[in-house]
Design a protein around this motif. Structure first.
Motif: not given
Lengths: 337, 347, 309
Positions: A99-101, A103-107, A155
């Motif tokens: 994914x791109x982001x 910050x939002x792609x990992x739980x 990340x």
């Protein structure tokens, strides 16, 4: 050998209905409107477009992370949209996404180790988290960390390791470096190239940045308003773009060279809404091509071969627009001295 | 009332905005450390020029720009005593709150990266553009609205008479950024601080906005402080460049000199890392490692852990900004300026 | 109050304090979860108070000096103010308030905990399903919730009581739980709707994780903060609802004591004998405040970002 084949993929997002679904629906957003391409095993297709072009929807629909409206995707001969749940799950092992982001792609509530162990559990694989981390250039000590303790680049490496954990053949890279700083972006691009060589991976590399794509893609497809407007081998498309949108996009990339003599086309206006695309060629309201005619306003140009392997959806692709044709200006404005 | 056309009382000093020894620190969340986000930054901005401040996230470029108008949230942030931000001979750090408000948005204006969150969703764009004119120039509502329409026309928004009554969500990202620019320029400021003005925009829209900024700067004769991570944007639009790393200025030069002869290894590495559209390279040059945390900058030269040339001196002692000797103010914070023969990569 | 009662009370207090102290000590040394849980001092206090009340409820016969339902002397001992004999005074029926508060803890804490548990579990389940699957499931469930929110809860409960004579304790708890989950489901649905779009949820699906795994491991843990707050507030709500039901005479049937029906019983004498309503009210407030403090701790504990090290 073709690994992935996309045939006439369509993804429309239906407009919301008001009043408990009884009212009139708003116009559907035609995010992907008849996209076809193939990717050969071990190759990289760069899918380029601006926001709203539908490039992300192509990637997610191909992996059936959302249901298609129409069309077909063949992965190694399997019809992805016809699979039942169990066989789709088995196929997921072979197709992954980054994914791109970062910050939002990992739980945020799972350690790196838990994140990487999960896919191994799902598919009952024997794999070592430490080996995965090493492969993406991270120290084994990162296993105990939480995502918020990592930098963006770290990340993104974890996200890549997660995709690799199930040993896929094909990875959709959805803008994997556009959220990263330049120096880190280069690290991640090099990592993706190394992994491709080592594991013989096939990539769909989605990006908005033509310069980034140049360094990783074998073939490039340019999307505008849900359609592919040009597709060609990378060297070819950068040297001789056939669609005026591609030409404009190439010229708009700011070059880190103050002496560049390149001329720039500044397109007027914005991309129209995909809920109300213009009639005829989707690009015609902004098109600076000198031969633009009534035909462009009424007739949708087909994506057709112009030279061998080079496809473009422009009525006048045989005589492509040059930079000098377009309303242009020098890259360097008069300097204040 | 300070009309922009009014002649300044004293003879206009050659330097419009002088920043000296700026230090802006943050107390971290649990009070366990101090993040030295901006650590001793100095530069000058001359009338009418564009000065680019380049660096990656965490280098302190945005905090620098916020410090100029004292927009750093306090706490946790604070500008340390001894810092100087001088605008037309007045130290902005010493102004009272009303005096500062008279400068903000009037003589120094700012535009931000995210045009969606920078506009208030419940007011029309016309109201928001007119606000500054009402505050600073005491225009009537009617006159301010006329000014707002005029500004919308100036920034190239079609049908400004109708768009003036639109709400932000009715406009595209590029249009919103134009509205932000109209808001910033309505009082004809002498300095425009543009903090990553095109980062959130698509490349074709970015081209439009940069072209617009160039045109407006030319027409209005303002100085622009262009803050960006994109060396391509700097190359095309700045006269001079300040490169920041780890809270410090590491190199400063005219744009041509910087790109022709990058002196600091960080600048050099950054330039080499940019993917170029004009040529395919098998491998991109990557700067190894990560930007260190602002609570624990490395000792000595802050770039030494990632530097391909570093030697003992770089670990032991931080170099000052050393004159690279081109006569046009090219300077780099690197010992290689004094020992150029050491520019041999170790890895 | 006999010496034995005082002793038992003292032992309960010390036990609660010591257990919390030991837990805290161990948690701070051992793991991140515990360290985050005990980060706020109020959490320890809340936990201690709750533990004390639970112990009191468990050993009520040792602590209560009188039979809570016995009318001691309906002629001379009604509405007695607090004294050494009647620690919290007596109520209009000459029953010992202290003994009733102690025994009432059993009933009220039980109803509160079980009722809130049923409500939160149901609300989370419905909210998660509606938010995750969307489409017609969402539409159907949410219309149902709208109806549930629109109908007065008391009215539904009154109907239940009318249909079911002599409501047993378990049925009351379930009835309260079944009518208290609508708000929570709304809250959870909103969280789930935004979380399901997040890339890490999409990533889990791309890896072949099934719906239950995605919901349980990726969605709900990230929606935990509002759920926990809802649960803590839910207990308070259930206690107050039970009081309201008792007021209408359909709550815990007399003569058994609950904090709710004690307030109902004492309400007519609010000015002359405030103690018979004040102390059960105080008990309810204590529980709600303590729960909120503990909820803060749980919320922090579940969020690794809160770690200070």
């Amino acid at each position: 050998m073709t690994l992935v084949e996309v045939q006439d993929l369509v993804k429309h997002y239906p407009g919301e209905r008001s009043w408990f679904g009884l009212g009139a629906p708003r116009a559907a957003v035609r995010a992907v409107d008849g996209v076809s391409f193939t990717i050969a095993s071990g190759r990289t297709l760069g899918l380029v477009g601006e926001s709203g072009s539908g490039k992300t929807s192509v990637g997610r629909t191909m992996l059936r992370l959302q249901e298609p409206t129409a069309g077909k995707v063949l992965f190694d001969g399997n019809d992805v949209f016809a699979l039942d749940a169990a066989r789709l799950r088995a196929l997921r092992r072979r197709m992954q996404i980054v994914f791109q982001d970062p910050y939002s792609s990992l739980n945020p509530r799972m350690t790196v180790e838990a994140t990487l162990r999960e896919p191994l559990e799902i598919h009952r694989l024997n794999g070592a988290v430490s080996a995965l981390l090493e492969e993406v250039g991270l120290d084994a000590a990162f296993a105990k960390r939480y995502p918020h303790e990592l930098s963006g680049g770290q990340r993104q490496r974890v996200g890549i390791a997660r995709a690799l954990s199930v040993e896929p053949q094909f990875i959709v890279c959805d803008e994997p470096v556009s959220a990263l700083d330049v120096s880190v972006q280069a690290q991640v691009l090099n990592l993706l190239a190394d992994l491709q060589a080592k594991r013989r991976l096939t990539y769909l590399f989605i990006a908005h940045d033509l310069a980034v794509v140049r360094h990783i893609a074998d073939d490039v497809a340019v999307m505008y308003l849900g359609k592919i407007v040009e597709r060609a081998p990378a060297a070819e498309i950068y040297a001789q773009p056939r669609h005026p949108y591609t030409t404009a996009l190439l010229s708009a990339v700011p070059e880190p060279n103050p002496r560049a003599t390149k001329q720039r086309i500044v397109l007027a206006g914005d991309m129209p809404s995909a809920a109300h695309p213009p009639a005829g060629c989707p690009f015609h309201p902004r098109c600076p091509h000198p031969m633009k005619s009534d035909r462009c306003r009424t007739e949708v140009p087909a994506l057709r071969p112009i030279t061998t392997g080079h496809l473009a959806a422009c009525h006048y692709a045989q005589s492509p627009m040059t930079l000098a044709d377009a309303a242009h200006q020098p890259l360097n404005r008069p300097r204040h001295q | 009332m300070t009309a922009p056309a009014a002649p300044a009382a004293p003879a206009a000093p050659p330097v419009l905005l002088r920043v000296r020894d700026l230090k802006t620190y943050f107390v971290t969340e649990h009070g366990k450390g101090t993040a030295r986000a901006v650590d001793d930054v100095s530069f000058d901005l001359f009338p009418g020029e564009t000065l680019g401040i380049v660096g990656e996230s965490g280098c302190g470029k945005t905090v620098t720009s916020l410090s100029i108008l004292r927009l750093v949230p306090e706490p946790p942030g604070h500008v340390l005593p001894g810092s100087l931000i001088e605008f037309e001979g007045r130290n902005l750090l010493a102004l009272s709150a009303p005096e500062l408000r008279a400068v903000r948005g009037n003589q120094i204006a700012m535009i931000f990266q995210e045009p969606m969150t920078s506009l208030n969703p419940v007011f029309t764009v016309g109201d928001q553009i007119a606000e500054a004119a009402i505050i600073h120039q005491h225009l009537s509502r009617r006159a301010a609205r006329a000014r707002a329409i005029e500004m919308l026309r100036l920034v190239g928004i079609p049908d400004p008479d109708e768009r003036v009554d639109d709400y932000p969500h009715q406009l595209s990202g590029g249009m919103r950024q134009r509205v932000m620019i109209a808001m910033a320029l309505i009082c004809h400021p002498k300095v425009l601080i543009a903090d990553e003005p095109t980062t959130a925009l698509d490349v074709t829209i970015q081209a439009q906005i940069l072209e617009l900024l160039d045109r407006l700067q030319h027409e209005l004769g303002m100085a622009v402080l262009l803050i960006t991570h994109d060396l391509g944007v700097v190359a095309g639009h700045a006269d001079r460049v300040v490169v920041m790393y780890a809270g410090r200025v590491v190199e400063t030069a005219t744009t041509d000199a910087l790109f022709e002869q990058p002196t600091h290894p960080y600048t050099e590495g950054l330039l080499a890392a940019v993917p170029r559209i004009d040529a395919r390279r098998a491998r991109l040059h990557a700067i190894p490692g990560q930007v260190p945390a602002a609570t624990a900058w490395p000792p000595g030269c802050r770039f030494h852990p990632r530097c391909p040339y570093a030697w003992e001196k770089c670990v032991a002692e931080e170099p000052p900004l050393l004159d690279a000797g081109d006569g046009a103010g090219h300077a780099a914070r690197c010992w290689l300026v004094t020992e150029p023969e050491r520019r041999v990569p170790k890895r | 109050m006999t010496l034995g009662n005082w002793l038992a009370l003292f032992v309960a207090l010390v036990t609660a304090a010591e257990v919390v102290r030991a837990l805290r000590h161990r948690a701070l040394r051992r793991d991140q979860w515990g360290r985050r849980f005990f980060r706020l001092r109020t959490t320890s206090w809340g936990l201690g108070i709750l533990m004390f009340l639970v112990i009191v409820a468990l050993v009520a016969p040792l602590i209560a000096p009188f039979d809570p339902n016995r009318q001691l002397d309906i002629v001379h001992l009604t509405n007695q103010p607090p004294s050494w004999t009647f620690l919290l005074g007596t109520d209009p029926l000459s029953r010992d308030v202290w003994s009733r508060v102690v025994y009432g803890a059993r009933v009220s804490l039980g109803i509160g905990a079980l009722g809130a548990l049923v409500a939160v579990a149901l609300g989370t389940l419905v909210g998660a399903i509606a938010g995750y699957y969307r489409r017609w499931i969402d539409a159907a469930l949410m219309r149902g919730v709208d109806v549930g929110l629109a109908l007065p809860r008391i009215f539904i409960l009154l109907m239940a009581v009318a249909l079911w004579d002599g409501l047993p304790f378990a049925a009351l708890v379930i009835a309260i739980g079944l009518t208290s989950w609508f708000g929570t489901s709304r809250l959870v649905r909103a969280e789930v709707l935004s979380l399901r779009q997040r890339d890490f949820v999409v990533a889990a699906r791309a890896l072949g994780a099934g719906s239950s795994r995605v919901i349980l491991r990726h969605v709900l843990p990230n929606a935990a903060a509002p759920i926990i707050v809802a649960a803590a507030l839910g207990v308070g709500n259930v206690l107050l609802l039970e009081a309201a039901l008792s007021f209408l005479g359909i709550g815990v049937p007399p003569p058994d004591a609950s904090w709710g029906n004690m307030i109902a019983d004492g309400a007519p004498g609010l000015y002359t004998a405030p103690w018979s309503t004040f102390f059960p009210g105080l008990a309810i407030s204590l529980v709600v405040m303590s729960l909120n403090a503990v909820a803060d701790g749980v919320r922090d504990a579940m969020n690794p970002r809160e770690d200070t090290t």
